[in-house]
Design a protein around this motif. Structure first.
Motif, mmCIF file in Angstrom:
data_model
loop_
_atom_site.group_PDB
_atom_site.id
_atom_site.type_symbol
_atom_site.label_atom_id
_atom_site.label_comp_id
_atom_site.label_asym_id
_atom_site.label_seq_id
_atom_site.Cartn_x
_atom_site.Cartn_y
_atom_site.Cartn_z
ATOM 1 N N GLY A 1 -14.961 -9.217 15.405
ATOM 2 C CA GLY A 1 -14.915 -8.914 16.841
ATOM 3 C C GLY A 1 -13.977 -7.757 17.120
ATOM 4 O O GLY A 1 -13.317 -7.230 16.219
ATOM 5 N N ARG A 2 -13.902 -7.429 18.370
ATOM 6 C CA ARG A 2 -13.155 -6.274 18.858
ATOM 7 C C ARG A 2 -11.674 -6.336 18.504
ATOM 8 O O ARG A 2 -11.016 -5.326 18.363
ATOM 9 C CB ARG A 2 -13.340 -6.264 20.391
ATOM 10 C CG ARG A 2 -12.819 -5.105 21.144
ATOM 11 C CD ARG A 2 -13.227 -5.260 22.612
ATOM 12 N NE ARG A 2 -12.713 -6.493 23.208
ATOM 13 C CZ ARG A 2 -11.475 -6.656 23.646
ATOM 14 N NH1 ARG A 2 -10.618 -5.679 23.571
ATOM 15 N NH2 ARG A 2 -11.090 -7.803 24.177
ATOM 16 N N ARG A 3 -11.122 -7.544 18.373
ATOM 17 C CA ARG A 3 -9.683 -7.655 18.128
ATOM 18 C C ARG A 3 -9.376 -8.081 16.693
ATOM 19 O O ARG A 3 -8.357 -8.692 16.424
ATOM 20 C CB ARG A 3 -9.059 -8.626 19.129
ATOM 21 C CG ARG A 3 -9.283 -8.154 20.561
ATOM 22 C CD ARG A 3 -8.502 -8.977 21.546
ATOM 23 N NE ARG A 3 -7.083 -8.718 21.477
ATOM 24 C CZ ARG A 3 -6.156 -9.566 21.928
ATOM 25 N NH1 ARG A 3 -6.510 -10.721 22.436
ATOM 26 N NH2 ARG A 3 -4.876 -9.251 21.854
ATOM 27 N N THR A 4 -10.297 -7.770 15.784
ATOM 28 C CA THR A 4 -10.107 -8.151 14.380
ATOM 29 C C THR A 4 -9.732 -6.928 13.549
ATOM 30 O O THR A 4 -10.437 -5.922 13.575
ATOM 31 C CB THR A 4 -11.401 -8.774 13.820
ATOM 32 O OG1 THR A 4 -11.711 -9.935 14.597
ATOM 33 C CG2 THR A 4 -11.238 -9.167 12.360
ATOM 34 N N VAL B 1 -24.267 0.391 5.302
ATOM 35 C CA VAL B 1 -24.841 -0.653 6.171
ATOM 36 C C VAL B 1 -23.727 -1.595 6.641
ATOM 37 O O VAL B 1 -23.645 -1.947 7.821
ATOM 38 C CB VAL B 1 -25.950 -1.441 5.412
ATOM 39 C CG1 VAL B 1 -26.457 -2.605 6.263
ATOM 40 C CG2 VAL B 1 -27.087 -0.503 5.035
ATOM 41 N N ASP B 2 -22.835 -1.996 5.703
ATOM 42 C CA ASP B 2 -21.690 -2.853 6.066
ATOM 43 C C ASP B 2 -20.851 -2.165 7.149
ATOM 44 O O ASP B 2 -20.451 -2.784 8.134
ATOM 45 C CB ASP B 2 -20.761 -3.071 4.863
ATOM 46 C CG ASP B 2 -21.367 -3.972 3.804
ATOM 47 O OD1 ASP B 2 -22.246 -4.781 4.147
ATOM 48 O OD2 ASP B 2 -20.948 -3.860 2.628
ATOM 49 N N ARG B 3 -20.563 -0.886 6.929
ATOM 50 C CA ARG B 3 -19.690 -0.173 7.879
ATOM 51 C C ARG B 3 -20.324 -0.106 9.259
ATOM 52 O O ARG B 3 -19.646 -0.288 10.263
ATOM 53 C CB ARG B 3 -19.370 1.247 7.372
ATOM 54 C CG ARG B 3 -18.353 1.247 6.279
ATOM 55 C CD ARG B 3 -17.616 2.580 6.180
ATOM 56 N NE ARG B 3 -16.996 2.636 4.868
ATOM 57 C CZ ARG B 3 -17.553 3.173 3.784
ATOM 58 N NH1 ARG B 3 -18.719 3.798 3.873
ATOM 59 N NH2 ARG B 3 -16.945 3.128 2.628
ATOM 60 N N ARG B 4 -21.625 0.163 9.280
ATOM 61 C CA ARG B 4 -22.299 0.227 10.587
ATOM 62 C C ARG B 4 -22.254 -1.137 11.275
ATOM 63 O O ARG B 4 -22.053 -1.238 12.474
ATOM 64 C CB ARG B 4 -23.747 0.714 10.414
ATOM 65 C CG ARG B 4 -23.843 2.246 10.453
ATOM 66 C CD ARG B 4 -25.255 2.693 10.796
ATOM 67 N NE ARG B 4 -26.210 2.245 9.799
ATOM 68 C CZ ARG B 4 -26.454 2.887 8.652
ATOM 69 N NH1 ARG B 4 -25.809 4.017 8.400
ATOM 70 N NH2 ARG B 4 -27.325 2.427 7.792
ATOM 71 N N GLU B 5 -22.441 -2.175 10.470
ATOM 72 C CA GLU B 5 -22.399 -3.532 11.034
ATOM 73 C C GLU B 5 -20.999 -3.812 11.633
ATOM 74 O O GLU B 5 -20.887 -4.315 12.751
ATOM 75 C CB GLU B 5 -22.727 -4.542 9.927
ATOM 76 C CG GLU B 5 -22.256 -5.946 10.256
ATOM 77 C CD GLU B 5 -23.358 -6.977 10.207
ATOM 78 O OE1 GLU B 5 -24.060 -7.010 9.192
ATOM 79 O OE2 GLU B 5 -23.496 -7.738 11.186
ATOM 80 N N ARG C 1 -17.256 -3.811 16.475
ATOM 81 C CA ARG C 1 -16.057 -3.097 16.983
ATOM 82 C C ARG C 1 -14.773 -3.588 16.313
ATOM 83 O O ARG C 1 -13.687 -3.574 16.905
ATOM 84 C CB ARG C 1 -15.978 -3.188 18.510
ATOM 85 C CG ARG C 1 -17.148 -2.434 19.155
ATOM 86 C CD ARG C 1 -17.271 -2.707 20.629
ATOM 87 N NE ARG C 1 -16.138 -2.188 21.372
ATOM 88 C CZ ARG C 1 -15.798 -2.601 22.588
ATOM 89 N NH1 ARG C 1 -16.500 -3.560 23.172
ATOM 90 N NH2 ARG C 1 -14.772 -2.076 23.208
ATOM 91 N N CYS C 2 -14.899 -4.028 15.053
ATOM 92 C CA CYS C 2 -13.711 -4.409 14.271
ATOM 93 C C CYS C 2 -12.924 -3.148 13.921
ATOM 94 O O CYS C 2 -13.474 -2.054 13.867
ATOM 95 C CB CYS C 2 -14.128 -5.035 12.947
ATOM 96 S SG CYS C 2 -15.094 -6.521 13.120
ATOM 97 N N LEU D 1 -5.320 -1.059 17.912
ATOM 98 C CA LEU D 1 -4.776 -2.408 18.078
ATOM 99 C C LEU D 1 -4.868 -2.894 19.527
ATOM 100 O O LEU D 1 -4.443 -4.006 19.841
ATOM 101 C CB LEU D 1 -3.315 -2.439 17.609
ATOM 102 C CG LEU D 1 -3.099 -2.142 16.108
ATOM 103 C CD1 LEU D 1 -1.618 -2.031 15.787
ATOM 104 C CD2 LEU D 1 -3.757 -3.205 15.233
ATOM 105 N N GLY D 2 -5.384 -2.042 20.412
ATOM 106 C CA GLY D 2 -5.530 -2.435 21.813
ATOM 107 C C GLY D 2 -4.240 -2.326 22.606
ATOM 108 O O GLY D 2 -4.107 -2.929 23.666
ATOM 109 N N TRP D 3 -3.284 -1.534 22.096
ATOM 110 C CA TRP D 3 -2.002 -1.356 22.796
ATOM 111 C C TRP D 3 -2.060 -0.038 23.575
ATOM 112 O O TRP D 3 -1.560 0.984 23.113
ATOM 113 C CB TRP D 3 -0.839 -1.302 21.812
ATOM 114 C CG TRP D 3 -0.731 -2.483 20.888
ATOM 115 C CD1 TRP D 3 -1.389 -3.674 20.982
ATOM 116 C CD2 TRP D 3 0.099 -2.583 19.714
ATOM 117 N NE1 TRP D 3 -1.021 -4.502 19.942
ATOM 118 C CE2 TRP D 3 -0.113 -3.864 19.160
ATOM 119 C CE3 TRP D 3 0.993 -1.716 19.093
ATOM 120 C CZ2 TRP D 3 0.538 -4.292 17.996
ATOM 121 C CZ3 TRP D 3 1.641 -2.138 17.943
ATOM 122 C CH2 TRP D 3 1.416 -3.413 17.407
#
Ligand SMILES: [Zn+2]
Length: 420
Positions: free
Chosen positions: A255-258, A269-273, A278-279, A358-360
């Protein structure tokens, strides 16, 4: 500047995020603002925040005094600082022989408290003011460490490590106990809890699912490791019967905050996933070299962060980590003339870039309203004050010496000074 002194004004050359204070219409960035620039100016501080930024575009920069945003380290292990430099081992042997015994010492919460205070000082002396860090599996030890880190002035996310399999018994706990302990973590000062399943080798699916659920319930971020070495990826497939990324997806950890440390052995393919989820990938170039983990090829992944990964990485300094990232990128191209990801980019990455990942939103930059976490740098080399910022930023990065740091300021207060 004295330790503990409240700072009202700092003057000199400001290291600005390219988007902050740029003159209207200026093309100061190559990649949508992912860049820094140097400009003469002053910054006024009030109640721990940046209250005003004055910029003087006409006067040449003063290379003798540079005010940088505090550096942010997006991946490190606080209990491993005394274990830096045990080389010649592969990841899984290094964990068993060196790292797990070092982490065992946090059984003693008083030791953890004292060690974290020591580590905090060391981080501040290198200009690091923000961290996304691991404690150990020990609840009381990790809590004590969070208190020390907060008392030193640092901002960050720190987690009790969760592991219930494939490690020495002395570091394993039942999943239910770990989730219960992690849920009792609390914010201390500017240090918030982060849910920290170590990696898929040392976590059962039940533990990882519990961790994901806890993060959702508490609205806490998550950190773990991903695809650092090939034997680790193979072991994860054997243990969980599915590819690495799928394990975390099944567990609900993406998720977005991982924040996922390393992400070396991933396919496109992994990277696009992962970008779809939004990790964040925390690239740790000095650690990857130290442990011979492989060549990172995800520089274009977004959001990207940079981490020291102490003690996998031997360098505490985020400037050295940034330089290593630059070198890894250049080696992948085999050309010095690479236009992308120059020093101006990597300075941005260890400040505003890591903060954003990090969302800061109020960290890592010299901007009105941001936390007044700053580093006062006095280089003793002659920087090219005329011409392009890129040249001076390159000189600063490659010539970097920690002894240039005169003071590190956290929330407007001097948290570390060169004279002690
Ligand atoms: Zn790590």
């Amino acid at each position: 500047m004295r330790l503990g002194e409240d700072i009202r004004t700092l003057e000199g050359t400001l290291m600005l995020d390219a988007r902050t204070g740029a003159p209207a219409g200026a093309d100061s960035s190559r990649r949508g603002g992912e860049s820094t620039r140097l400009v003469r100016g002053a910054v006024m501080l009030e109640r721990g925040r940046i209250a005003r930024v004055e910029v003087d575009e006409r006067t040449p920069i003063d290379p003798r005094r540079i005010i940088c945003p505090g550096f942010i380290d997006a991946h490190l292990h606080i209990p491993q600082f005394d274990a830096i430099g045990h080389d010649g081992l592969t990841l899984l042997d290094w964990l068993n022989d060196v790292i797990f015994p070092a982490e065992r010492r946090w059984e003693d919460a008083a030791f953890a408290r004292a060690m974290a205070a020591r580590v905090a000082k060391r981080l501040l002396s290198h200009g690091t003011t923000g961290i996304c860090a691991y404690g150990t599996v020990h609840h009381e030890g990790t809590r004590a460490a969070m208190e020390s880190l907060a008392a030193a002035g640092l901002r960050g996310s720190v987690g009790q490590v969760l592991m219930d399999q494939s490690a020495p018994d002395y570091l394993l706990r039942p999943a239910a106990q770990l989730i219960d302990e992690a849920a009792r973590m609390e914010r201390v000062g500017r240090i918030e809890p982060i849910v920290s399943p170590r990696f898929a080798v040392s976590c059962s699916m039940a533990l990882m699912r519990g961790a994901a659920k806890l993060a959702r319930e508490k609205d806490w971020p998550i950190q773990t490791h991903l695809a650092e070495m090939l034997p680790e990826c193979e072991l994860v497939e054997r243990l969980h019967g599915m590819p690495y990324v799928d394990v975390y997806k099944q567990a609900g950890l993406l998720g977005r905050r991982t924040v996922l440390a390393h992400g070396i052995w991933l396919s496109e393919v992994d990277r696009r996933e992962l970008e779809g989820w939004r990790c964040v990938i925390a690239h740790c170039p000095t650690a990857n070299r130290f442990l011979s983990s492989g060549d990172f090829a995800g520089q274009k992944f977004r959001p990207l962060a940079l981490g020291s990964d102490v003690a996998g990485g031997p360098d505490v300094s985020m400037v050295r980590v940034a330089r290593a990232a630059r070198e890894v990128w250049l080696a992948s191209l085999q050309s010095q003339a690479a236009p992308m990801f120059g020093p101006d980019y990597w300075w941005w990455q260890i400040t505003a870039g890591n903060a954003d990942a990090l969302g800061w939103s109020d960290a890592g930059r010299i901007a009105v309203g941001a936390a007044a976490d700053l580093v006062v740098v006095e280089p003793d080399v002659e920087l090219r004050s005329a011409g392009s910022d890129a040249a001076a930023l390159g000189q600063l990065m490659y010539g970097w010496d920690e002894r240039w740091i005169a003071a590190t300021v956290c929330e407007g207060r001097v948290a570390w000074t060169r004279g002690g």
